[in-house]
Design a protein around this motif. Sequence first.
Motif, PDB file in Angstrom:
ATOM      1  N   ASN A 619       0.674  -1.240   0.012  1.00  0.00           N
ATOM      2  CA  ASN A 619      -0.108  -0.012  -0.078  1.00  0.00           C
ATOM      3  C   ASN A 619       1.007   1.319   0.046  1.00  0.00           C
ATOM      4  OD1 ASN A 619      -2.573  -1.505   0.017  1.00  0.00           O
ATOM      5  ND2 ASN A 619      -2.414  -1.635   2.097  1.00  0.00           N
ATOM      6  N   ASP A 620       2.172   1.124   0.707  1.00  0.00           N
ATOM      7  CA  ASP A 620       2.886   2.544   0.530  1.00  0.00           C
ATOM      8  C   ASP A 620       3.620   2.614  -0.844  1.00  0.00           C
ATOM      9  OD1 ASP A 620       4.434   4.131   2.605  1.00  0.00           O
ATOM     10  OD2 ASP A 620       5.664   3.621   1.071  1.00  0.00           O
ATOM     11  N   GLU A 621       2.898   3.771  -1.401  1.00  0.00           N
ATOM     12  CA  GLU A 621       3.331   3.958  -2.805  1.00  0.00           C
ATOM     13  C   GLU A 621       5.026   4.187  -2.801  1.00  0.00           C
ATOM     14  OE1 GLU A 621       1.524   7.393  -4.178  1.00  0.00           O
ATOM     15  OE2 GLU A 621      -0.484   6.428  -4.138  1.00  0.00           O
ATOM     16  N   GLN A 622       5.403   4.870  -1.910  1.00  0.00           N
ATOM     17  CA  GLN A 622       6.977   4.812  -1.940  1.00  0.00           C
ATOM     18  C   GLN A 622       7.772   3.531  -1.916  1.00  0.00           C
ATOM     19  OE1 GLN A 622       8.744   7.549   1.046  1.00  0.00           O
ATOM     20  NE2 GLN A 622      10.865   7.002   0.408  1.00  0.00           N
ATOM     21  N   LEU A 623       7.445   2.648  -1.010  1.00  0.00           N
ATOM     22  CA  LEU A 623       7.822   1.371  -0.760  1.00  0.00           C
ATOM     23  C   LEU A 623       7.658   0.473  -2.265  1.00  0.00           C
ATOM     24  CD1 LEU A 623       9.260  -1.059   0.710  1.00  0.00           C
ATOM     25  CD2 LEU A 623       6.991  -1.582   1.677  1.00  0.00           C
ATOM     26  N   GLN A 624       6.212   0.614  -2.604  1.00  0.00           N
ATOM     27  CA  GLN A 624       5.862   0.057  -3.961  1.00  0.00           C
ATOM     28  C   GLN A 624       7.046   0.460  -4.768  1.00  0.00           C
ATOM     29  OE1 GLN A 624       2.254   1.095  -6.401  1.00  0.00           O
ATOM     30  NE2 GLN A 624       1.552  -0.929  -5.606  1.00  0.00           N
ATOM     31  N   SER A 625       7.197   1.674  -5.040  1.00  0.00           N
ATOM     32  CA  SER A 625       7.967   2.125  -6.138  1.00  0.00           C
ATOM     33  C   SER A 625       9.390   1.685  -6.024  1.00  0.00           C
ATOM     34  CB  SER A 625       7.944   3.707  -6.224  1.00  0.00           C
ATOM     35  OG  SER A 625       8.861   4.256  -7.024  1.00  0.00           O
ATOM     36  N   GLU A 626       9.815   1.849  -4.684  1.00  0.00           N
ATOM     37  CA  GLU A 626      11.304   1.246  -4.474  1.00  0.00           C
ATOM     38  C   GLU A 626      11.518  -0.305  -4.801  1.00  0.00           C
ATOM     39  OE1 GLU A 626      11.989   1.841  -0.216  1.00  0.00           O
ATOM     40  OE2 GLU A 626      12.071   4.085  -0.626  1.00  0.00           O
ATOM     41  N   LEU A 627      10.550  -1.147  -4.500  1.00  0.00           N
ATOM     42  CA  LEU A 627      10.557  -2.625  -4.893  1.00  0.00           C
ATOM     43  C   LEU A 627      10.613  -2.686  -6.375  1.00  0.00           C
ATOM     44  CD1 LEU A 627       7.917  -4.064  -2.230  1.00  0.00           C
ATOM     45  CD2 LEU A 627      10.446  -4.494  -2.272  1.00  0.00           C
ATOM     46  N   ARG A 628       9.659  -1.950  -7.067  1.00  0.00           N
ATOM     47  CA  ARG A 628       9.561  -2.195  -8.548  1.00  0.00           C
ATOM     48  C   ARG A 628      11.007  -1.748  -9.320  1.00  0.00           C
ATOM     49  NH1 ARG A 628       3.672   0.387  -9.573  1.00  0.00           N
ATOM     50  NH2 ARG A 628       2.502  -1.553  -9.135  1.00  0.00           N
ATOM     51  N   VAL A 629      11.470  -0.572  -8.664  1.00  0.00           N
ATOM     52  CA  VAL A 629      12.693   0.150  -9.380  1.00  0.00           C
ATOM     53  C   VAL A 629      13.788  -0.882  -9.039  1.00  0.00           C
ATOM     54  CG1 VAL A 629      14.402   1.821  -9.153  1.00  0.00           C
ATOM     55  CG2 VAL A 629      11.962   2.129  -9.180  1.00  0.00           C
ATOM     56  N   SER A 630      13.966  -1.524  -7.703  1.00  0.00           N
ATOM     57  CA  SER A 630      14.977  -2.534  -7.529  1.00  0.00           C
ATOM     58  C   SER A 630      15.074  -3.694  -8.231  1.00  0.00           C
ATOM     59  CB  SER A 630      14.940  -2.459  -6.118  1.00  0.00           C
ATOM     60  OG  SER A 630      13.804  -3.385  -5.630  1.00  0.00           O
ATOM     61  N   ILE A 631      13.693  -4.397  -8.424  1.00  0.00           N
ATOM     62  CA  ILE A 631      13.577  -5.582  -9.232  1.00  0.00           C
ATOM     63  C   ILE A 631      13.849  -5.294 -10.582  1.00  0.00           C
ATOM     64  CG2 ILE A 631      11.812  -7.131 -10.120  1.00  0.00           C
ATOM     65  CD1 ILE A 631      10.343  -6.500  -7.492  1.00  0.00           C
ATOM     66  N   SER A 632      13.409  -3.996 -11.311  1.00  0.00           N
ATOM     67  CA  SER A 632      13.744  -3.851 -12.498  1.00  0.00           C
ATOM     68  C   SER A 632      15.260  -3.663 -12.658  1.00  0.00           C
ATOM     69  CB  SER A 632      13.066  -2.622 -13.222  1.00  0.00           C
ATOM     70  OG  SER A 632      13.074  -2.169 -14.349  1.00  0.00           O
ATOM     71  N   ALA A 633      15.946  -2.928 -11.775  1.00  0.00           N
ATOM     72  CA  ALA A 633      17.459  -2.852 -11.932  1.00  0.00           C
ATOM     73  C   ALA A 633      18.291  -4.297 -12.023  1.00  0.00           C
ATOM     74  CB  ALA A 633      17.666  -1.757 -10.650  1.00  0.00           C
ATOM     75  N   VAL A 634      17.673  -5.090 -11.114  1.00  0.00           N
ATOM     76  CA  VAL A 634      18.372  -6.355 -11.144  1.00  0.00           C
ATOM     77  C   VAL A 634      17.874  -7.317 -12.370  1.00  0.00           C
ATOM     78  CG1 VAL A 634      18.567  -8.515  -9.920  1.00  0.00           C
ATOM     79  CG2 VAL A 634      18.474  -6.327  -8.644  1.00  0.00           C
ATOM     80  N   VAL A 635      17.043  -7.310 -12.704  1.00  0.00           N
ATOM     81  CA  VAL A 635      16.378  -8.252 -13.653  1.00  0.00           C
ATOM     82  C   VAL A 635      16.487  -7.731 -15.140  1.00  0.00           C
ATOM     83  CG1 VAL A 635      14.146  -9.287 -14.495  1.00  0.00           C
ATOM     84  CG2 VAL A 635      14.611  -8.980 -12.100  1.00  0.00           C
ATOM     85  N   THR A 636      16.017  -6.489 -15.400  1.00  0.00           N
ATOM     86  CA  THR A 636      16.012  -5.972 -16.825  1.00  0.00           C
ATOM     87  C   THR A 636      17.247  -5.978 -17.542  1.00  0.00           C
ATOM     88  OG1 THR A 636      13.830  -4.683 -16.396  1.00  0.00           O
ATOM     89  CG2 THR A 636      15.157  -4.249 -18.244  1.00  0.00           C
ATOM     90  N   PRO A 637      18.463  -5.484 -17.031  1.00  0.00           N
ATOM     91  CA  PRO A 637      19.718  -5.507 -17.620  1.00  0.00           C
ATOM     92  C   PRO A 637      20.058  -6.807 -17.782  1.00  0.00           C
ATOM     93  CG  PRO A 637      19.786  -3.889 -15.803  1.00  0.00           C
ATOM     94  CD  PRO A 637      18.282  -4.737 -15.651  1.00  0.00           C
ATOM     95  N   ALA A 638      19.833  -7.738 -16.754  1.00  0.00           N
ATOM     96  CA  ALA A 638      20.550  -9.105 -17.025  1.00  0.00           C
ATOM     97  C   ALA A 638      19.918  -9.874 -18.066  1.00  0.00           C
ATOM     98  CB  ALA A 638      20.286 -10.024 -15.805  1.00  0.00           C
ATOM     99  N   TYR A 639      18.703  -9.647 -18.209  1.00  0.00           N
ATOM    100  CA  TYR A 639      17.742 -10.262 -19.296  1.00  0.00           C
ATOM    101  C   TYR A 639      18.238  -9.553 -20.633  1.00  0.00           C
ATOM    102  CZ  TYR A 639      13.859 -12.045 -22.169  1.00  0.00           C
ATOM    103  OH  TYR A 639      13.207 -12.549 -23.262  1.00  0.00           O
TER     104      TYR A 639
END
Length: 687
Positions: A619-639
């Motif tokens: 529910n916390d928008e900031q935490l939600q954004s932080e999680l998405r950014v961190s996941i994308s930063a890990v997965v997208t470049p590697a893929y």
Amino acid sequence: MEKSPAPEKSSSFARNDCKEIEDVEASPDSPAVDTSPDALQGPASEENEAVEESNAEEPDLTLPQVWDEIDVFLGRNSDSPCDDDESKTDSDPVEIPRAVELLSKNVESMIDKYAMDAGKSKFGHDPEEDSCFFGSVSRLSKLADKIGDLKPSDENANVLCSSSLNRTSSVLQRAMSFLEEELRAILDEDSKTGSDDSDPKSAKARQSSSFNNYGHDSDRCILPDPEPASTEEEFPCFMSETISIMSKIADTMISAGYETECRVLWMIMRRKAFKSELSKGGLDVLSIDDVQRMQWDSLEREISTWIAAVKRCCTILLPGEGALSESVFLGQPEIGQVLFGDLARSVSIRLLDFAEAVVLTNRSAEKLFKFLDMYETLQDLIAAVDGAKRYSDDPRKEEVRAEMVVVKGRIGEAAVSIFCQLESSIKSDSGRVPVPSGAVHPLTRYTMNYLEYACEYKDTLEQVFQQHHERAIVETSDSEPMYNMDSPSAKTSPFSVQLMTVMDLLDANLEMKSKLYKDQSLRYIFLMNNGRYIVQKIKGSSKIHQLMGDTWCRRRSSDLRQYHKNYQRETWYRLLQFLNHEGLQVKGKVSKPVLKERFKCFNSMFDDIHKTQSTWVVNDEQLQSELRVSISAVVTPAYRSFLGRFNQFLDPGRQSEKYIKYQPEDIESLIDELFDGNPTSMGRRRT
């Protein structure tokens, strides 16, 4: 004013205006009054007809002359007219001036005239006439004392003194009854005027509106600004002329020896007025049983009404009543002070009785804030009593104040007990069903919102815990409290220690509940959700933050980062294993079967993750954004790197479409759909 012509052969006399009376009393050149026995007293005769005939032939006296003759008689030594003086003989009459009878008749005549007045208020229509009446009654009461002290030496004189005393006392008693009823009417009329609810301009309607606005527009107990009360809030509603009349009545009654009657009447009527004022705001007389039987919603409204009543007593009613007593009993300040003290004590006891009844009700968490409101209200009431100058010398002040302190202490003890019950609530919440989607647990929301609201009363809670900390320690858990090491003030604050204890218990409870999730990733989402909620609540409240301290917040933020790392490891690092370059080459060449299996496994696992975690909630928008950014930063470049390097080893066309399901942009878009709490259909790769 011209003198009224006296009827012939009558013992009545004309009334001059009060200015003439004052001139006669003040001027040394006033016409002398013949005070010889022949002029003042008819011949002692056993024949009543002869006495009456003799008196009827004497000329009438004006009221100033009567007063002057009475004053001369009152000024004589009590023993001189009727003692056993050697110069007197036993046959000498007692010198009771004819003015005594004339004064009695004058008072009776004026009472009869007042009684004929159709208006409810007898006084105030003719100030000069009122002044004459009070002056005559005052002299009449002095005459009663004077004649009662005479010591006649013979039977005739004794009969004459007794007759005069009886006559004077009878008229005086009638005058006192008249004044008592008039004082009652004045006080009662004011009460009735202020109780007309149908008239929005009436005193009661104005005061009731102000009274209700104090208690029902807000949850907190907020005292009004210390500004002078407006005319719409004045109490009591007496005009200055009316107060002056009441003062004259009180002075006259007290001087005549009717102090007890005056005081009893005053207390009865002022208590009635106070009861009416308190009832306007909805404050009813409730017994302990009534309060015990009330549902909390109803009792909460009664408490709000009680708070408003206490505040109005502090700011308007008691100050107004004190000023009234001071003005009416201006000539007898000690009596005014005693009457005000008795009334203030009576009102205070009534208010305290309700507070004590509330303390005896069952204690529950939702009652804490109203209890604290009552505690603060009593604190303000005690301060008002301490600051009441006109009440400062009354010994009952300390008695009333002591009772207020006792009741306030009981409310404080109850507040401490209720707050400490929060520990029991956390401990008893041992539900075995995990919260769906890893959302913030209801216990977390309830506890933090409760603490946030409670800390709005931070100063009051610190005070009550400081005063009752031993009881709080007994009622709290056996766990070791965590001290706020970076806040010296918090180390010595029992409330801060209690707050730390509650937070430790909540952390332990959440840790236990996180283990109910079979999915380890969801467990860490749950801990992050709840941990973030707690930290944001504390940072959003300066008072809680002050109690918890920066060290605690930094430690909690560190815990959140560790939960984040654990989540990444449990979810996305496992996915990245399929993008590992190791094991793809066999004998120096990329193995297509292995490569196809890697793409296939990546697509399958990513689909499962997306399908599952898009239903999870952050529910916390900031935490939600932080999680998405961190996941994308890990997965997208590697893929992107893996796809760019090994895409060429798959045959273009059907084979490529079969194994390369997503483009890097698709991965980013799908990651942005995570933690919305809504399952979404999987997108296809972009062309």
